[in-house]
Motif scaffolding. Structure first.
Motif, PDB file in Angstrom:
ATOM      1  N   MET A  98     -19.069 -25.163-127.562  1.00  0.00           N
ATOM      2  CA  MET A  98     -18.650 -25.303-128.950  1.00  0.00           C
ATOM      3  C   MET A  98     -17.817 -26.559-129.164  1.00  0.00           C
ATOM      4  N   ALA A  99     -16.955 -26.903-128.202  1.00  0.00           N
ATOM      5  CA  ALA A  99     -16.146 -28.108-128.346  1.00  0.00           C
ATOM      6  C   ALA A  99     -17.013 -29.363-128.306  1.00  0.00           C
ATOM      7  N   THR A 100     -18.010 -29.387-127.434  1.00  0.00           N
ATOM      8  CA  THR A 100     -18.904 -30.544-127.351  1.00  0.00           C
ATOM      9  C   THR A 100     -19.716 -30.685-128.632  1.00  0.00           C
ATOM     10  N   GLU A 101     -20.214 -29.561-129.147  1.00  0.00           N
ATOM     11  CA  GLU A 101     -20.972 -29.597-130.404  1.00  0.00           C
ATOM     12  C   GLU A 101     -20.098 -30.068-131.560  1.00  0.00           C
TER      13      GLU A 101
ATOM     14  N   THR B 176     -19.977 -34.178-134.210  1.00  0.00           N
ATOM     15  CA  THR B 176     -20.023 -34.355-135.665  1.00  0.00           C
ATOM     16  C   THR B 176     -19.199 -35.541-136.143  1.00  0.00           C
ATOM     17  N   GLY B 177     -18.268 -36.022-135.321  1.00  0.00           N
ATOM     18  CA  GLY B 177     -17.377 -37.085-135.759  1.00  0.00           C
ATOM     19  C   GLY B 177     -16.218 -36.586-136.603  1.00  0.00           C
ATOM     20  N   LYS B 178     -16.077 -35.271-136.733  1.00  0.00           N
ATOM     21  CA  LYS B 178     -14.984 -34.696-137.524  1.00  0.00           C
ATOM     22  C   LYS B 178     -13.812 -34.341-136.615  1.00  0.00           C
ATOM     23  N   PRO B 179     -12.583 -34.305-137.176  1.00  0.00           N
ATOM     24  CA  PRO B 179     -11.423 -33.942-136.343  1.00  0.00           C
ATOM     25  C   PRO B 179     -11.588 -32.553-135.731  1.00  0.00           C
ATOM     26  N   VAL B 180     -11.378 -32.474-134.420  1.00  0.00           N
ATOM     27  CA  VAL B 180     -11.511 -31.213-133.680  1.00  0.00           C
ATOM     28  C   VAL B 180     -10.147 -30.823-133.130  1.00  0.00           C
ATOM     29  N   PHE B 181      -9.722 -29.597-133.442  1.00  0.00           N
ATOM     30  CA  PHE B 181      -8.459 -29.070-132.938  1.00  0.00           C
ATOM     31  C   PHE B 181      -8.752 -27.963-131.927  1.00  0.00           C
ATOM     32  N   ILE B 182      -8.057 -27.992-130.799  1.00  0.00           N
ATOM     33  CA  ILE B 182      -8.266 -27.001-129.743  1.00  0.00           C
ATOM     34  C   ILE B 182      -7.223 -25.892-129.881  1.00  0.00           C
ATOM     35  N   LEU B 183      -7.701 -24.648-130.000  1.00  0.00           N
ATOM     36  CA  LEU B 183      -6.846 -23.477-130.164  1.00  0.00           C
ATOM     37  C   LEU B 183      -6.512 -22.864-128.811  1.00  0.00           C
TER      38      LEU B 183
ATOM     39  N   LEU C  11     -12.040 -35.260-123.981  1.00  0.00           N
ATOM     40  CA  LEU C  11     -12.306 -35.313-125.426  1.00  0.00           C
ATOM     41  C   LEU C  11     -11.189 -36.063-126.153  1.00  0.00           C
ATOM     42  N   GLU C  12      -9.951 -35.862-125.711  1.00  0.00           N
ATOM     43  CA  GLU C  12      -8.826 -36.578-126.322  1.00  0.00           C
ATOM     44  C   GLU C  12      -8.944 -38.072-126.071  1.00  0.00           C
ATOM     45  N   ARG C  13      -9.335 -38.463-124.856  1.00  0.00           N
ATOM     46  CA  ARG C  13      -9.489 -39.890-124.539  1.00  0.00           C
ATOM     47  C   ARG C  13     -10.561 -40.534-125.415  1.00  0.00           C
ATOM     48  N   GLN C  14     -11.577 -39.759-125.765  1.00  0.00           N
ATOM     49  CA  GLN C  14     -12.637 -40.284-126.621  1.00  0.00           C
ATOM     50  C   GLN C  14     -12.277 -40.197-128.104  1.00  0.00           C
ATOM     51  N   GLY C  15     -11.091 -39.689-128.389  1.00  0.00           N
ATOM     52  CA  GLY C  15     -10.630 -39.642-129.776  1.00  0.00           C
ATOM     53  C   GLY C  15     -11.144 -38.484-130.580  1.00  0.00           C
ATOM     54  N   ALA C  16     -11.837 -37.534-129.938  1.00  0.00           N
ATOM     55  CA  ALA C  16     -12.514 -36.474-130.682  1.00  0.00           C
ATOM     56  C   ALA C  16     -11.629 -35.266-130.959  1.00  0.00           C
ATOM     57  N   ALA C  17     -10.777 -34.898-130.016  1.00  0.00           N
ATOM     58  CA  ALA C  17     -10.056 -33.626-130.114  1.00  0.00           C
ATOM     59  C   ALA C  17      -8.572 -33.801-129.838  1.00  0.00           C
TER      60      ALA C  17
ATOM     61  N   TYR D  61     -13.392 -41.196-135.350  1.00  0.00           N
ATOM     62  CA  TYR D  61     -13.812 -41.583-134.008  1.00  0.00           C
ATOM     63  C   TYR D  61     -15.337 -41.667-133.996  1.00  0.00           C
ATOM     64  N   GLU D  62     -15.857 -42.308-132.997  1.00  0.00           N
ATOM     65  CA  GLU D  62     -17.316 -42.377-132.839  1.00  0.00           C
ATOM     66  C   GLU D  62     -17.803 -41.020-132.353  1.00  0.00           C
ATOM     67  N   PRO D  63     -18.757 -40.385-133.069  1.00  0.00           N
ATOM     68  CA  PRO D  63     -19.252 -39.078-132.617  1.00  0.00           C
ATOM     69  C   PRO D  63     -19.679 -39.118-131.150  1.00  0.00           C
ATOM     70  N   VAL D  64     -19.342 -38.061-130.439  1.00  0.00           N
ATOM     71  CA  VAL D  64     -19.651 -37.981-129.012  1.00  0.00           C
ATOM     72  C   VAL D  64     -21.110 -37.564-128.850  1.00  0.00           C
TER      73      VAL D  64
END
Length: 324
Positions: A250-253, A257-264, A280-286, A298-301
């Protein structure tokens, strides 16, 4: 090209094999055939080295027989006795890709594609962030259309909450679910947004019931498991995405999307998952969820696309790594 996407049929495992197969088919003309491996009796529980004649113990529905495919993409422990022998059965015709860390020597396959957090390396190993998946912009648009009437009127910001549950490393207790509900409710009420929440089959029922009861007054949709699954529509509609820390898929999916992802945060901990989230944080995604929503870009992963390109290149060069 004929591609077999092989798994034991579990949704999360099958999605990885099919996702990579479909990504290859977007790069070269190909027909994707989905195969679901079933074992008679307890044979499927045997270690790969103890299953000497694996095709003898397959259920008829598995359909693992000639004519063999050009490309064999398999995921999951149940496929190992077959993947290890596929090159021999096909007389070397079939290129064999095993997703995840097979925990057997990588040279038994043409290519192994594990997640980076498994820390596996080798000439025929392509480590990726997370796992292959089936999310594409076209699929998100298509799935959104199915739920457009239910979602279009919902206020922004729309927050998709994707929850897993119990696993070897994690759990979701009632106490943690209550904290999670509070962390979600307050900023949504303050910002006047809406909730798009979905659970997995691993979500414990007490936690599911509590979250539903605490959050159902908010504008939005809490999917109860009945009817069509709005998961991909939620990804398409969301302004922010929240993912429980127990799920690589789910985190990879979400990160694609290129949208901000927050990890719970969940109950429990895992070094592998911590390494994954750091990647994921290093890639700017999460980012870890701190109780408030904020945006960034960020650039979508697209690790599925990168893996597919590598598979195509290595098939053309029959195993040679792509020059860097």
């Amino acid at each position: 090209m004929t591609i077999w996407a092989i798994s034991d049929g579990r949704a999360g495992i099958e999605a990885q094999a099919v996702g990579l197969a479909e990504a290859v088919a977007r790069q070269v003309p190909a027909k994707v055939v989905v195969k679901r491996v079933g074992w008679s009796g307890r044979t499927g529980r045997l270690p790969w080295w103890a299953n000497w004649l694996p095709r003898r113990w397959l259920t008829p529905e598995s359909e693992i027989h000639a004519p063999w495919p050009d490309l064999w993409i398999a995921a999951g422990r149940a496929t190992l006795p077959l993947s290890i022998r596929a090159r021999r059965w096909s007389g070397g015709k079939t290129y064999v890709v095993q997703i995840q860390d097979p925990r057997v020597p990588a040279n038994m396959f043409d290519l192994v594609i594990p997640p980076k957090h498994d820390r596996l390396s080798g000439d025929n190993v392509l480590a990726i962030t997370g796992s292959p998946h089936r999310v594409t912009a076209a699929r998100l648009d298509s799935e959104y259309e199915k739920f457009k009437d239910q979602i279009d009127a919902l206020p922004h910001p729309r927050v998709a909450v994707l929850l897993g549950g119990k696993s070897k490393a994690f759990d979701l207790s009632v106490e943690r679910a209550a904290q999670m509900a509070h962390q979600i409710q307050l900023p949504l009420e303050q910002e006047g947004g809406s909730l798009l929440m979905t659970f997995s089959r691993r979500t414990p029922e007490p936690a599911r019931a509590l979250l539903t009861a605490r959050l159902r007054h908010l504008p939005g949709i809490i999917w109860d498991g009945e009817g069509a699954n709005p998961y991909f529509a939620f990804l398409a509609a969301a302004d922010y995405i929240m993912v429980s820390e127990d799920s690589t898929n789910m985190a990879t999916e979400a990160a694609s999307t290129g949208k901000p992802v927050f990890i719970l945060k969940m109950d429990g901990q895992s070094l592998k998952f911590r390494l994954f989230h750091q990647e994921l944080e290093r890639q700017g995604a999460a980012r870890p969820y701190g109780g408030a929503f904020h945006g960034w870009t960020y650039e979508p992963v697209d690790e599925t696309g990168r893996a597919a390109a590598e598979v195509v290149a290595r098939m053309d060069g029959r195993g040679k790594p792509t020059p860097r």
